[in-house]
Scaffold this active site. Structure first.
Site, PDB file in Angstrom:
ATOM      1  CG  ASN B 241      -2.360  -0.360   0.803  1.00 27.00           C
ATOM      2  OD1 ASN B 241      -3.056   0.433   0.177  1.00 27.00           O
ATOM      3  ND2 ASN B 241      -2.767  -1.566   1.133  1.00 27.00           N
ATOM      4  CG  ASN B 266      -7.879  -7.698  -1.110  1.00 30.04           C
ATOM      5  OD1 ASN B 266      -8.554  -8.665  -1.467  1.00 30.04           O
ATOM      6  ND2 ASN B 266      -6.812  -7.292  -1.752  1.00 30.04           N
ATOM      7  CB  CYS B 328      -8.058  -2.343   6.979  1.00 26.86           C
ATOM      8  SG  CYS B 328      -9.648  -1.518   6.801  1.00 26.86           S
ATOM      9  CB  SER B 329      -6.615   0.081   2.877  1.00 28.12           C
ATOM     10  OG  SER B 329      -5.730  -1.011   2.735  1.00 28.12           O
ATOM     11  N   GLY B 331     -10.370   1.720   6.282  1.00 28.81           N
ATOM     12  CA  GLY B 331     -11.031   1.697   7.590  1.00 28.81           C
ATOM     13  C   GLY B 331     -12.524   1.568   7.511  1.00 28.81           C
ATOM     14  CD1 TRP B 332     -14.118   0.756   3.273  1.00 30.20           C
ATOM     15  CD2 TRP B 332     -14.294   2.977   3.216  1.00 30.20           C
ATOM     16  NE1 TRP B 332     -13.641   1.175   2.075  1.00 30.20           N
ATOM     17  CE2 TRP B 332     -13.744   2.550   2.005  1.00 30.20           C
ATOM     18  CE3 TRP B 332     -14.510   4.356   3.422  1.00 30.20           C
ATOM     19  CZ2 TRP B 332     -13.396   3.450   0.982  1.00 30.20           C
ATOM     20  CZ3 TRP B 332     -14.165   5.228   2.396  1.00 30.20           C
ATOM     21  CH2 TRP B 332     -13.609   4.769   1.198  1.00 30.20           C
ATOM     22  NE  ARG B 334      -8.846  -5.466   4.797  1.00 28.88           N
ATOM     23  CZ  ARG B 334      -7.842  -5.504   3.913  1.00 28.88           C
ATOM     24  NH1 ARG B 334      -7.003  -6.512   3.937  1.00 28.88           N
ATOM     25  NH2 ARG B 334      -7.689  -4.550   3.028  1.00 28.88           N
ATOM     26  CE  LYS B 370     -16.165   2.115  -0.970  1.00 30.37           C
ATOM     27  NZ  LYS B 370     -15.615   2.675  -2.214  1.00 30.37           N
ATOM     28  NE  ARG B 374     -16.462  -2.847   0.296  1.00 31.74           N
ATOM     29  CZ  ARG B 374     -15.788  -2.018  -0.492  1.00 31.74           C
ATOM     30  NH1 ARG B 374     -16.110  -1.892  -1.777  1.00 31.74           N
ATOM     31  NH2 ARG B 374     -14.764  -1.320  -0.019  1.00 31.74           N
TER      32      ARG B 374
END
Lengths: 772, 556
Positions: B241, B266, B328-329, B331-332, B334, B370, B374
Site C-alpha cells: 500500500n 481484502n 486497514c486501508s 477503515g471501512w 475489515r 460502503k 459492496r
C-alpha cells in the site's frame, strides 16, 4: 507413532484466572501421609515419591507434587495440592481424578532428557536409563505426564517398569476384575450368604425415586421370551439347544429362532456355519418383519440347501409370508481393519498432533481419516434396512463372516431407529446386552485389554458415535444424554465390569470357573463368577452425577407435552405427533413460497417438491429414496421411526467425546451444555410444579422426602447458587475437564502479550534419540 | 436441482417480482400453485439462455442469479415473445439505477408501530458508554461532513486534541478518516479507536501531528505505557500500500506503539471465496468430499482470521489493559468487522436485539461501510469489483459466536437471516448508500422505512429462548476450525435436497416446556384459589411465574 514435537506459540488466550497464591498452603505446613484409595483386591505394586504431575506444557507453575503409585488396577497420582484452574470435576467413584486404569493405557513413553533418550516401554523390557519423565497415552484420548526430577531415580524407573508390566498382562485372569470379584466372594463367604453386591443385572440409572428398571441381560430364557412378546413377534420361539454352550461357544445360551425349525434341524445346520453361529432373531417390527443375524455358511456343498431351509422358515414366521432380504455386510461396509485405521488417524489428528499446525488443513485431514465417512456408511446402510423392514415389510437377514462385528452395529442402529424403547436408557442398555454382549461381540479383543493389538478395533465406539449422530439430529427422541454415551465409552476402558471384559458369554463362564477353582471359590449353582455389571451405575457415579445421563429435551411416552396450548399426555398413536419438530412457522419467508405456509411442515423450503414423478422402475434405491423423502416431509413421530440426515454436512464430529481433553478446543462457559443447563432448570421447575399439582389437595404439605424430591435433572431451579447466568464451571468439555491433560501450550490465563513472550518451554523430546 | 413444469406467470408487486408456477403435474405435497417471491433487490444478474434455434428441453429461457446464493432458471417455450417482455420488465425494475428509477425503499409505504430510525442516537449511545468524560470529548467538527465526508457528523476524540489538531491529523490519514473512539471499557477505561491507514508512502513520510495524536490517545490510559495498533491487513499488503501513498505506522515514528498485522485479506479475496462456496453448494451440494471442498473455498479460514483478530483486540483491551487502534486501508471494511466484533465480545449490551441494531447502525452504517458499492443496490453491473460480502462475513462471525454461546445472545438465527435478506431487498432504507452524508442528502430517514421498524415490531419472532442476560461478561469464542461451521441454514437454505431442522428442535422443546410451566402455574393457582380462600389475599397469591416458584417450593 506419536509426535513429540514441541509447541509453537500461537495466538490464543485461555481465559482462566492467574494461579492463586494459596493462603491455605502457607498457613500451616501439614504433613500428611499420601495414601492411595484402593478397591477390594487392589494392591500397590510400586510407588515413587516427589513426583511432579505436569499441568501445562510450557510452564511448570501449575504442576502438582505428589506420589505416583502403580497398583494392579490403575496408576494413581496422589497429591495434597488442589487441582489448579479447575472449577468442576465429575467424579468417578472408582477412580481418583489423577488415576488411569491400567486397561486404559495405550502407550508408555519414558524419557531421559539429560541423556537425550526416550523409549516406548513394552512388557518385560529393560530400561537402560533412569527416566526423568513419563508420558502416558491413554485410550480415552488423554495424555498425562509426570516428571521425576526430584524423585529417587531407581524408584522412578521401577514404577515405570511396573506400569509397563501390569498394563500389559499376558493372561485374561490377570485383569483386575478377577482379583476384585475373587475378593468379593471371599468377603461375602466369610460373612453370611454368598451373593456379592454389584453382581447381576444392575439397575437403571435409578434416580428420581423408583424409576430404576432392571436392564434385561438376556442371560436367561425369560429375558428372550419377554423380548419376543414385547415386540409381538409371532412365529418365533426361544430355543435352548445351546444351554451349557453345547452348540456354539460364541452364541448365548438362549436365542430366538423361527418356530418352524425344530431343535434337531438346528443342531444339524449349526455345523455348517462359521463359529456354528446359525441365524438368530434380533427384533420384530409390528408389521411382522423380523431382523435376523447370521454368520456365513462355510459348508459350500450344503450352502444352497441350508440357506433355502432357513429362508423358508423365516418367511413362514412372517404373518404375510414376505420374502427375506439378505444384506451382506462384508461386501457393503468397511471392515474392522479399516475402522481401526480410521480411528487411529482420528486420534492422531484430535489429540496427538499440535493443535495449531492441524488447523489449516483441519477439514481435509478430518475427511482423510474417513471416520465420518464410515459413521455415515453404517447409518446409511441401517436406514436402508429400516426401509426394507418398515416399508417393504421384508424380513432382513444380516450376513457377515462371523457375524460378530459389523452385525452388532447394524442390528443395533436399525433397532434404535425403529423402536423407541431402545432410545430409553433401560432399552438402550438391553440393546447392548442383546446385540453386543450376548451376541458375542469380542470386547476383549476389540478393546485390546491384553494389548495384542492386531485385533483391536473401535467397533463399539463407532456405534456410540452413530447413536450420537441420531441424538444430535433428534434430541427429543432420546432419554439419555451425550454425557451418558461418553461415559459408557469410558467404561469399556475400566477392566472391572464383566460387561466389556470377554469375547463371549461362554468365555466369562469358562475363565471364571477356572479362576474360581484356582482360588478356591465356591460357585454353587452359579455359572461362573458374577462380575459387576456396567449397568450398575451406582458403582461409578453418585445419584446426583447420574442425573447428567438424562436428556432434558427428551419427551417420554408418559410425559405431557403441549399442543395447541393445552397440555396433553403423550400416546403412541400415529396422529399424536409431538409438536417438537414443527409448528413454528418458518420465518424465512422472504422469497420462500408465500406468506401462508403451503407446507406447514418440517423443513419447509422452497420447491419442496418431489423432483421427478415416481416412475415405474422399482429399483431399490429409488424406492428407498422415496421413502426417506416422504419420511422427512412429515413431522417426525418421536415415538416411532427416526431416520438420520445423511449428507456430508449432517454427519458431524462428536466433539464432546474427541475434544474433551484438549484444552485449546474448550469453549469456556459456552458450548451446547449452556443451553442444556437452561433447559434442565426449566424441566426441573416443570417437575416441581407437576408434583405440586399431583399432591392431594387440602392435605398438609408432606414432610420433605429427599428420595422423592430428587430431581431427574442435574441442574436445579431455585438452588442456593441460582444466580441467573451460566455457571462458571460449564464449558464445551463439561462434565469432563481437560485441566491436567498434557497439551502443547499453556492453559494458563495469561494475556496474549505475556503468552507471546513465552514462559518456560518444556524440554523438547523431539530431538531425543530412541534408545533402541 | 428441482425441475418443475408448469405455466410461468409474473407479477411485480411492490418490491418483489412474484413468480407463479402453475403445475402441469401437481406434486402431491403442494395443494396450490407454487408462488415464488423474489425481492427485486436480490437479483444480481438476469440472462437469457438459448436462442430461437435452441434445441432440447430447458435450453431456452431466463436465468436469474441472486445475491443471496440462489439461482433461478426458467425454461420457456419459444413461441411468442413472452421472454423478451419478461426480460425487459425484470431488468428495468431489478436495476432501477440504470433506468433512472427510484430504489423501491423510497416508494415503500409500509407502516409499523415503532420507528426504527429512533433506535440509534449517537449521543445516547456515547452517554451509555460514559462519554464524554475528562479524557474524551464529543466533537461536532464533522457536522457538515467537512473534515471527513465518509464519517458520521458526531465523533469522540481525546479531550486534549483540539479541532485544529484533528484537521492536521486528517491530512495524514487516508480519506481523512482519523482515529476516533468506537468503544471505551467501562472499568479500565481503555479504548478501541478506528481509523484508516497513515499516508506514509514510498518515501516513508512522517507526520508529527499524527504521532502526537496517537500519543495523546495512549496517555488517556495510565495502566500500560504502550498503545497497540492492529493493522487488519497481511503485512505484505500493508507494505504494498505504500506504493499508492498508504502504509502503516513504523516503529521509528511511533515509539510508544506496538503494531501487529492481523492477516485478513481484502474484499476481492473474500468475494472469490464466497463464490467458491456457492460453487460447492449449487447446483448440487458436493457430497463425496464435502469437508475438503469446503476447505478449498477458504471461507471458514477467513472467518477464523477475522474472529481471531477481533479476539485479540478484545483481549488486549480487557486483559491487556491497553488501548488499541484498529485500521486497514480505508477503515471501512475489515476495520468495521474487527471493531464491531470486538465490541460484541466485550459489551453484553450489543448482544441484545436493540444493542445489536445500534452496533450495526454505529460501526457499519454511520462509519461509512460502503453498502451501496459492496452490495450494488439497484445497479446492474454485477461484475463490479467493488462488490464484496464483507457485511455478510461479519454476520457469519456473529452466527459462529452464537453457536458457541447459545445463551449469550438475545436474538436468534432468524434475526441474523432477516438482516441479511434486507441487506439486499431494498425494501428498507437502512443499508442504502455508502455513508451518512449521502444518506442525509437523500433524506433517507424521512423518505424510507428502517429495517429495525419491521424487526422491533415483531421482536418475539427473533428472540432466542435460551438467552440469559449477563452484564460485563466478555465472550471469547474459540476461533478454531474445530468449531467453525458452514452456516448451512443460510448458505444452503434454498436447496430443497438439504433437509434442515427448522425450527430448531431444541429451541422448540424449550418453548414447549415454557408453555407447560405456564399451564401448570395457572392450574395450581386455580386449585389454590378454589381450595383455600384464605390464601387468596394478594400477598400470598402469586401473580407471575417468577413469584410463583418460591411459593410452590414451600410445599416441600
Amino acid at each position: 507413532m506419536f509426535s513429540l514435537k514441541p509447541p509453537r506459540p500461537t495466538f490464543r488466550s485461555y481465559l482462566l484466572p492467574p494461579p492463586q497464591t494459596d493462603d491455605n498452603i502457607n498457613s500451616e505446613p501439614k504433613i500428611k501421609k499420601l495414601e492411595p484409595v484402593l478397591l477390594p483386591g487392589e494392591i500397590v505394586v510400586n510407588e515413587v515419591n516427589f513426583v511432579r504431575k505436569c499441568i501445562a506444557s510450557d510452564t511448570s507453575q501449575y504442576d502438582l507434587w505428589g506420589k505416583l503409585i502403580c497398583s494392579n488396577f490403575k496408576i494413581s497420582f496422589i497429591t495434597d495440592n488442589p487441582m489448579p484452574l479447575q472449577k468442576f470435576h465429575y467424579r468417578n467413584l472408582l477412580l481418583g481424578e489423577h488415576d488411569v486404569p491400567l486397561t486404559c493405557i495405550e502407550q508408555i513413553v519414558t524419557v531421559n532428557d539429560h541423556k537425550r533418550k526416550q523409549k516406548v516401554l513394552g512388557p518385560n523390557q529393560k530400561l537402560k536409563f533412569n527416566p526423568t519423565e513419563l508420558i502416558i497415552y491413554c485410550k480415552d484420548f488423554r495424555i498425562v505426564r509426570f516428571r521425576f526430577d526430584e524423585s529417587g531415580p531407581e524408584s522412578a524407573k521401577k514404577v515405570c517398569l511396573a506400569i509397563a508390566h501390569y498394563s500389559q498382562p499376558t493372561d485374561l485372569q490377570l485383569l483386575f476384575a478377577f482379583e476384585y470379584v475373587g475378593k468379593k466372594y471371599h468377603n461375602s463367604a466369610s460373612k453370611a450368604n454368598g451373593i456379592p453386591s454389584g453382581g447381576g443385572g444392575g439397575g437403571g440409572i435409578g434416580v428420581g425415586g423408583g424409576s430404576s428398571q432392571k436392564t434385561p441381560l438376556f442371560e436367561t430364557y425369560s429375558d428372550w421370551d419377554r423380548e419376543v412378546k414385547r415386540t409381538g413377534a409371532s412365529g418365533w420361539r426361544v430355543c435352548s439347544i445351546n444351554e451349557g454352550y453345547m452348540i456354539s461357544t460364541c452364541l448365548p445360551e438362549y436365542f430366538v429362532v423361527p418356530s418352524s425349525l425344530a431343535d434337531q434341524d438346528l443342531k444339524i445346520f449349526s455345523h455348517s456355519f462359521v463359529g456354528r453361529r446359525m441365524p438368530f432373531w434380533c427384533w420384530s417390527h409390528s408389521n411382522g418383519s423380523a431382523l435376523v443375524r447370521t454368520a456365513l455358511i462355510k459348508d459350500m456343498l450344503q450352502q444352497r440347501k441350508i440357506d433355502q431351509r432357513i429362508c423358508n422358515a423365516i418367511t413362514k414366521s412372517h404373518p404375510q409370508r414376505s420374502d427375506v432380504y439378505k444384506s451382506d455386510l462384508d461386501k457393503t461396509l468397511p471392515n474392522i481393519q479399516e475402522i481401526q485405521a480410521a480411528f487411529v488417524k482420528l486420534k492422531q489428528l484430535c489429540v496427538n498432533e499440535p493443535f495449531e499446525e492441524t488447523e489449516e488443513k483441519w477439514l481435509s485431514s478430518l475427511e482423510n481419516t474417513r471416520w465420518l465417512e464410515y459413521v455415515r456408511a453404517f447409518l446409511k446402510h441401517s436406514a436402508e434396512l429400516v426401509y426394507m423392514l418398515e416399508s417393504k415389510r421384508l424380513s432382513v437377514v444380516l450376513q457377515e463372516e462371523e457375524g460378530r462385528d459389523l452385525s452388532c452395529i447394524v442390528a443395533s442402529l436399525v433397532q434404535v431407529m425403529l423402536d423407541p424403547y431402545f432410545r430409553t436408557i433401560t432399552g438402550f442398555q438391553s440393546l447392548i446386552q442383546k446385540e453386543w454382549v450376548m451376541a458375542g461381540y469380542p470386547f476383549l479383543d476389540r478393546c485390546n485389554h491384553l494389548k495384542r493389538s492386531e485385533k483391536e478395533a473401535p467397533v463399539f465406539l463407532l456405534f456410540l458415535d452413530a447413536t450420537w449422530q441420531l441424538q444430535e439430529q433428534c434430541p427429543a427422541a432420546f432419554e439419555f444424554s451425550e454425557t451418558y454415551l461418553a461415559v459408557l465409552h469410558d467404561s469399556t476402558r475400566v477392566a472391572l465390569f464383566g460387561t466389556f471384559l470377554f469375547n463371549s458369554p461362554h468365555q466369562r463362564v469358562q475363565q471364571s470357573s477356572e479362576f474360581a477353582i484356582s482360588k478356591n471359590i465356591q460357585l454353587g449353582d452359579e455359572k461362573g463368577l458374577k462380575f459387576p455389571s456396567v449397568w450398575d451405575w451406582s458403582l461409578q457415579f453418585t445419584a446426583k452425577d447420574r442425573t447428567l445421563f438424562h436428556n432434558p429435551f427428551y419427551i417420554g411416552k408418559s410425559m405431557p407435552c403441549v399442543q395447541n396450548g393445552s397440555v396433553k399426555s403423550f400416546k403412541r398413536t400415529k396422529k399424536s405427533y409431538s409438536s417438537t419438530l414443527r409448528g413454528m412457522p418458518s420465518s424465512l419467508k422472504n422469497g420462500i413460497i408465500s406468506d401462508q405456509e403451503l407446507l406447514p411442515r418440517r423443513n419447509s423450503l422452497i420447491l419442496k417438491v418431489k423432483p421427478d414423478p415416481p416412475e415405474q422402475s422399482d429399483s431399490q434405491d429409488r424406492g428407498a429414496e422415496q421413502y426417506f423423502r416422504e419420511w422427512f416431509s412429515k413431522p417426525a413421530d418421536l415415538h416411532g421411526v427416526i431416520l438420520p440426515l445423511l449428507s456430508g454436512m449432517h454427519i458431524k464430529l462428536w466433539k464432546l467425546c474427541y475434544f474433551r481433553w484438549v484444552p485449546e478446543a474448550q469453549i469456556q462457559r459456552g458450548g451446547f451444555i449452556t443451553a442444556f443447563h437452561k433447559v434442565s432448570l426449566l424441566a426441573d421447575e416443570v417437575d416441581v410444579l407437576s408434583r405440586a399439582l399431583r399432591q392431594p389437595q387440602g392435605s398438609p404439605p408432606e414432610a420433605p422426602c429427599p428420595e422423592l424430591v430428587q430431581s431427574r435433572v442435574y441442574f436445579h431451579a431455585g438452588g442456593p447458587h441460582d444466580a441467573p447466568g451460566t455457571p462458571d464451571f460449564l464449558s464445551s468439555s463439561f462434565p469432563f475437564s481437560p485441566v491436567g491433560n498434557l497439551c502443547r501450550r499453556s492453559i494458563s490465563g495469561t494475556p496474549l502479550g505475556k503468552f507471546l513472550s513465552g514462559a518456560k518451554i518444556w524440554l523438547s523430546t523431539e530431538t531425543l534419540a530412541n534408545e533402541d | 436441482m428441482s425441475l418443475l413444469r408448469g405455466l410461468l406467470g409474473m407479477e411485480l408487486i411492490g418490491i418483489s417480482v412474484r413468480l407463479f408456477l402453475d403445475f402441469q403435474e401437481k406434486p402431491a405435497s403442494l395443494d396450490s400453485a407454487l408462488i415464488l417471491d423474489v425481492p427485486l433487490g436480490v437479483i444480481s444478474r438476469i440472462e437469457k439462455m438459448g436462442g430461437a434455434t435452441s434445441r432440447g428441453e430447458n435450453s431456452y429461457g431466463l436465468d436469474i442469479t441472486c445475491k443471496d446464493m440462489r439461482n433461478l432458471r426458467f425454461a420457456l417455450k419459444q413461441e411468442g415473445h413472452s421472454r423478451r417482455d419478461m426480460f425487459e420488465i425484470l431488468t428495468r425494475y431489478a436495476f432501477p439505477l440504470a433506468h433512472s428509477l427510484p430504489i423501491f425503499a423510497f416508494l415503500n409505504e409500509e407502516k409499523f408501530d415503532v420507528d426504527g430510525w429512533m433506535v440509534y442516537n449517537p449521543v445516547e449511545e456515547y452517554r451509555r458508554q460514559g462519554l464524554p468524560n475528562h479524557h474524551w470529548r464529543i466533537t461536532f467538527i464533522n457536522k457538515c461532513y467537512e473534515l471527513c465526508d465518509t464519517y458520521p457528523a458526531l465523533l469522540v476524540v481525546p479531550y486534549r486534541a483540539s479541532d485544529d489538531d484533528l484537521r492536521r491529523v486528517a491530512a495524514f490519514r487516508s480519506r481523512n478518516r482519523i482515529p476516533v473512539l468506537s468503544w471505551i471499557h467501562p472499568e479500565n477505561k481503555t479504548v478501541i479507536m478506528r481509523c484508516s491507514q497513515p499516508l506514509v508512502g514510498m518515501s516513508g513520510k512522517r507526520n508529527k501531528d499524527d504521532e502526537k495524536y496517537l500519543d495523546v490517545i495512549r496517555e488517556t490510559n495510565r495502566q500500560i505505557n504502550k498503545l497497540t495498533i492492529y493493522d487488519a491487513r497481511p503485512n505484505v499488503n500493508a507494505v504494498a500500500n505504500k506504493a499508492t501513498g498508504g502504509g502503516y505506522e513504523s516503529d521509528d515514528a511511533y515509539h510508544n506503539a506496538e503494531l501487529f498485522f492481523l492477516d485478513i485479506h481484502n474484499i476481492h479475496v473474500m468475494r472469490e471465496s464466497l463464490k467458491k462456496v456457492k460453487d460447492i453448494v449449487y447446483p448440487n451440494v458436493e457430497e463425496s468430499h464435502w469437508l475438503s471442498s469446503l476447505e478449498s473455498t477458504h471461507w471458514l479460514e477467513h472467518i477464523k482470521l477475522v474472529l481471531t483478530g477481533a479476539i485479540q483486540v478484545a483481549d488486549r483491551v480487557s486483559s491487556g489493559k491497553s488501548s488499541v487502534v484498529v485500521h486497514c486501508s480505508d477503515g471501512w471494511d475489515r476495520t468495521a468487522q474487527l471493531t464491531s466484533l470486538a465490541m460484541l465480545m466485550l459489551d453484553s449490551y450489543y448482544r441484545s436485539i436493540e444493542g445489536f441494531e445500534i452496533l450495526v447502525q454505529k460501526e457499519w452504517i454511520s462509519f461509512g461501510h460502503k453498502f451501496a458499492s459492496r452490495i450494488g443496490h439497484g445497479d446492474k453491473n454485477h461484475a463490479d469489483a467493488d462488490r464484496s460480502p464483507i457485511f455478510l462475513q461479519f454476520v457469519d462471525c456473529v452466527w459462529q459466536m452464537s453457536k458457541q454461546f447459545p445463551t449469550a445472545f438475545e436474538f436468534n438465527e432468524r434475526f441474523l437471516i432477516i438482516i441479511l435478506d434486507h441487506l439486499y431487498s431494498c425494501r428498507f432504507g437502512t443499508f442504502l448508500y455508502n455513508c451518512e452524508s449521502a444518506r442525509e442528502k437523500q433524506k433517507v430517514t424521512e423518505r424510507t422505512v428502517s429495517l429495525w421498524s419491521l424487526i422491533n415490531s415483531n421482536k418475539d419472532k427473533f428472540k432466542n429462548p435460551f438467552y440469559t442476560k449477563e452484564i460485563n461478561r466478555v465472550l471469547y469464542p474459540v476461533a478454531s476450525m474445530r468449531h467453525l461451521e458452514l452456516w448451512v441454514n443460510y448458505y444452503i437454505r434454498w436447496n430443497p435436497r438439504i433437509k434442515q431442522q427448522q425450527p430448531n428442535p431444541v429451541e422448540q422443546r424449550y418453548m414447549e416446556l415454557l408453555a407447560l410451566r405456564d399451564e401448570y402455574i395457572k392450574r395450581l393457582e386455580e386449585l389454590q384459589l378454589a381450595n383455600s380462600p384464605k390464601l387468596s389475599d394478594p400477598s400470598t397469591s402469586p401473580s407471575s411465574p417468577s413469584q410463583m416458584m418460591p411459593h410452590v417450593q414451600t410445599h416441600f
